[in-house]
Motif scaffolding. Structure first.
Motif, PDB file in Angstrom:
ATOM      1  N   LEU A 194       0.819  -1.210   0.000  1.00 51.12           N
ATOM      2  CA  LEU A 194       0.000   0.000   0.000  1.00 51.12           C
ATOM      3  C   LEU A 194       0.855   1.263   0.000  1.00 51.12           C
ATOM      4  O   LEU A 194       0.511   2.245  -0.660  1.00 51.12           O
ATOM      5  CB  LEU A 194      -0.947   0.001   1.202  1.00 51.12           C
ATOM      6  CG  LEU A 194      -2.129  -0.950   1.118  1.00 51.12           C
ATOM      7  CD1 LEU A 194      -2.883  -0.980   2.441  1.00 51.12           C
ATOM      8  CD2 LEU A 194      -3.059  -0.558  -0.006  1.00 51.12           C
ATOM      9  N   SER A 195       1.970   1.230   0.711  1.00 48.46           N
ATOM     10  CA  SER A 195       2.858   2.396   0.740  1.00 48.46           C
ATOM     11  C   SER A 195       3.428   2.687  -0.637  1.00 48.46           C
ATOM     12  O   SER A 195       3.484   3.846  -1.062  1.00 48.46           O
ATOM     13  CB  SER A 195       4.006   2.168   1.727  1.00 48.46           C
ATOM     14  OG  SER A 195       3.510   1.982   3.015  1.00 48.46           O
ATOM     15  N   VAL A 196       3.840   1.640  -1.339  1.00 47.48           N
ATOM     16  CA  VAL A 196       4.355   1.838  -2.689  1.00 47.48           C
ATOM     17  C   VAL A 196       3.262   2.397  -3.593  1.00 47.48           C
ATOM     18  O   VAL A 196       3.491   3.339  -4.356  1.00 47.48           O
ATOM     19  CB  VAL A 196       4.917   0.511  -3.257  1.00 47.48           C
ATOM     20  CG1 VAL A 196       5.198   0.622  -4.746  1.00 47.48           C
ATOM     21  CG2 VAL A 196       6.175   0.116  -2.522  1.00 47.48           C
ATOM     22  N   ALA A 247      -9.473   4.343   3.739  1.00 45.98           N
ATOM     23  CA  ALA A 247      -9.940   3.853   5.039  1.00 45.98           C
ATOM     24  C   ALA A 247     -10.807   2.606   4.877  1.00 45.98           C
ATOM     25  O   ALA A 247     -10.661   1.637   5.621  1.00 45.98           O
ATOM     26  CB  ALA A 247     -10.711   4.942   5.768  1.00 45.98           C
ATOM     27  N   MET A 248     -11.684   2.613   3.881  1.00 40.52           N
ATOM     28  CA  MET A 248     -12.529   1.440   3.660  1.00 40.52           C
ATOM     29  C   MET A 248     -11.704   0.253   3.167  1.00 40.52           C
ATOM     30  O   MET A 248     -11.940  -0.887   3.571  1.00 40.52           O
ATOM     31  CB  MET A 248     -13.648   1.776   2.668  1.00 40.52           C
ATOM     32  CG  MET A 248     -14.640   2.796   3.193  1.00 40.52           C
ATOM     33  SD  MET A 248     -15.374   2.370   4.791  1.00 40.52           S
ATOM     34  CE  MET A 248     -16.456   1.057   4.313  1.00 40.52           C
ATOM     35  N   LEU A 249     -10.727   0.502   2.315  1.00 38.65           N
ATOM     36  CA  LEU A 249      -9.869  -0.571   1.826  1.00 38.65           C
ATOM     37  C   LEU A 249      -9.028  -1.151   2.953  1.00 38.65           C
ATOM     38  O   LEU A 249      -8.880  -2.375   3.054  1.00 38.65           O
ATOM     39  CB  LEU A 249      -8.971  -0.061   0.694  1.00 38.65           C
ATOM     40  CG  LEU A 249      -8.020  -1.081   0.083  1.00 38.65           C
ATOM     41  CD1 LEU A 249      -8.814  -2.192  -0.599  1.00 38.65           C
ATOM     42  CD2 LEU A 249      -7.094  -0.419  -0.904  1.00 38.65           C
ATOM     43  N   ALA A 250      -8.485  -0.296   3.810  1.00 38.94           N
ATOM     44  CA  ALA A 250      -7.698  -0.781   4.947  1.00 38.94           C
ATOM     45  C   ALA A 250      -8.567  -1.629   5.873  1.00 38.94           C
ATOM     46  O   ALA A 250      -8.133  -2.685   6.347  1.00 38.94           O
ATOM     47  CB  ALA A 250      -7.090   0.393   5.700  1.00 38.94           C
ATOM     48  N   GLY A 251      -9.786  -1.195   6.127  1.00 41.67           N
ATOM     49  CA  GLY A 251     -10.702  -1.992   6.952  1.00 41.67           C
ATOM     50  C   GLY A 251     -11.026  -3.324   6.320  1.00 41.67           C
ATOM     51  O   GLY A 251     -11.105  -4.347   6.998  1.00 41.67           O
ATOM     52  N   LEU A 252     -11.199  -3.336   5.005  1.00 37.89           N
ATOM     53  CA  LEU A 252     -11.474  -4.589   4.302  1.00 37.89           C
ATOM     54  C   LEU A 252     -10.293  -5.542   4.390  1.00 37.89           C
ATOM     55  O   LEU A 252     -10.471  -6.739   4.654  1.00 37.89           O
ATOM     56  CB  LEU A 252     -11.815  -4.297   2.845  1.00 37.89           C
ATOM     57  CG  LEU A 252     -12.137  -5.501   1.972  1.00 37.89           C
ATOM     58  CD1 LEU A 252     -13.426  -6.152   2.440  1.00 37.89           C
ATOM     59  CD2 LEU A 252     -12.258  -5.068   0.526  1.00 37.89           C
ATOM     60  N   VAL A 253      -9.094  -5.033   4.212  1.00 39.97           N
ATOM     61  CA  VAL A 253      -7.897  -5.874   4.287  1.00 39.97           C
ATOM     62  C   VAL A 253      -7.740  -6.443   5.691  1.00 39.97           C
ATOM     63  O   VAL A 253      -7.460  -7.644   5.859  1.00 39.97           O
ATOM     64  CB  VAL A 253      -6.647  -5.069   3.866  1.00 39.97           C
ATOM     65  CG1 VAL A 253      -5.370  -5.794   4.234  1.00 39.97           C
ATOM     66  CG2 VAL A 253      -6.679  -4.797   2.379  1.00 39.97           C
ATOM     67  N   ILE A 254      -7.937  -5.622   6.701  1.00 38.08           N
ATOM     68  CA  ILE A 254      -7.821  -6.095   8.079  1.00 38.08           C
ATOM     69  C   ILE A 254      -8.879  -7.152   8.377  1.00 38.08           C
ATOM     70  O   ILE A 254      -8.600  -8.152   9.039  1.00 38.08           O
ATOM     71  CB  ILE A 254      -7.908  -4.913   9.063  1.00 38.08           C
ATOM     72  CG1 ILE A 254      -6.641  -4.057   8.940  1.00 38.08           C
ATOM     73  CG2 ILE A 254      -8.091  -5.389  10.491  1.00 38.08           C
ATOM     74  CD1 ILE A 254      -6.697  -2.764   9.697  1.00 38.08           C
TER      75      ILE A 254
END
Length: 142
Positions: free
Chosen positions: A52-54, A90-97
């Motif tokens: 994600l950082s890249v 934020a939604m993508l990070a929540g989905l990944v978690i």
């Protein structure tokens, strides 16, 4: 296309290719440890944060530095441009978690542990994520 743009394009392609290769090698390493039954949750999180950082850096450089996305204006104007990106991130990070958490619950289930309380917590966190996403979306007014 000028010489500087051509060099930038080659450098960008090499860096993206190297990051992609590193992501694939790291993913295979995680998969190998997963098959041996080792704990891989921290490795998955660090792998996803790296990818994600890249992606974020490449997007920011292309859009805001090379594309001139932030030329002129005040920071208030920038926040109007960035609100959709922040919401989607934020939604993508929540989905990944939540996906990683489900994989961890599955590991515990196959290990013979009781996972009912974990499933309740997982469903509750999904509901919280959905409600918070709806509230943020309604406040930001895309």
């Amino acid at each position: 296309m000028g010489i500087a743009e051509g060099i930038l394009s080659v450098i960008q392609t090499v860096i993206i290719g190297a990051c992609g290769a590193a992501g694939v090698v790291s993913g295979l390493r995680i998969y190998a440890k997963w098959n041996r039954g080792e704990e891989v949750t921290p490795m998955i999180f660090s792998w996803l944060v790296g990818l994600l950082s890249v992606g974020v850096l490449i997007y920011a450089i292309r859009t805001y530095i090379l594309g001139g996305g932030l030329l002129g204006g005040l920071a208030v104007g920038w926040s109007g441009q960035l609100n959709l990106e922040v919401y989607e991130f934020a939604m993508l990070a929540g989905l990944v978690i939540s996906i990683v958490s489900m994989l961890r619950i599955y590991q515990k289930y196959t290990g013979g542990e009781d996972v009912v309380p974990l499933l309740y917590q997982w469903v509750g966190s999904l509901l919280f994520l959905s409600v918070m996403g709806y509230i943020i979306q309604s406040l930001v007014r895309f």
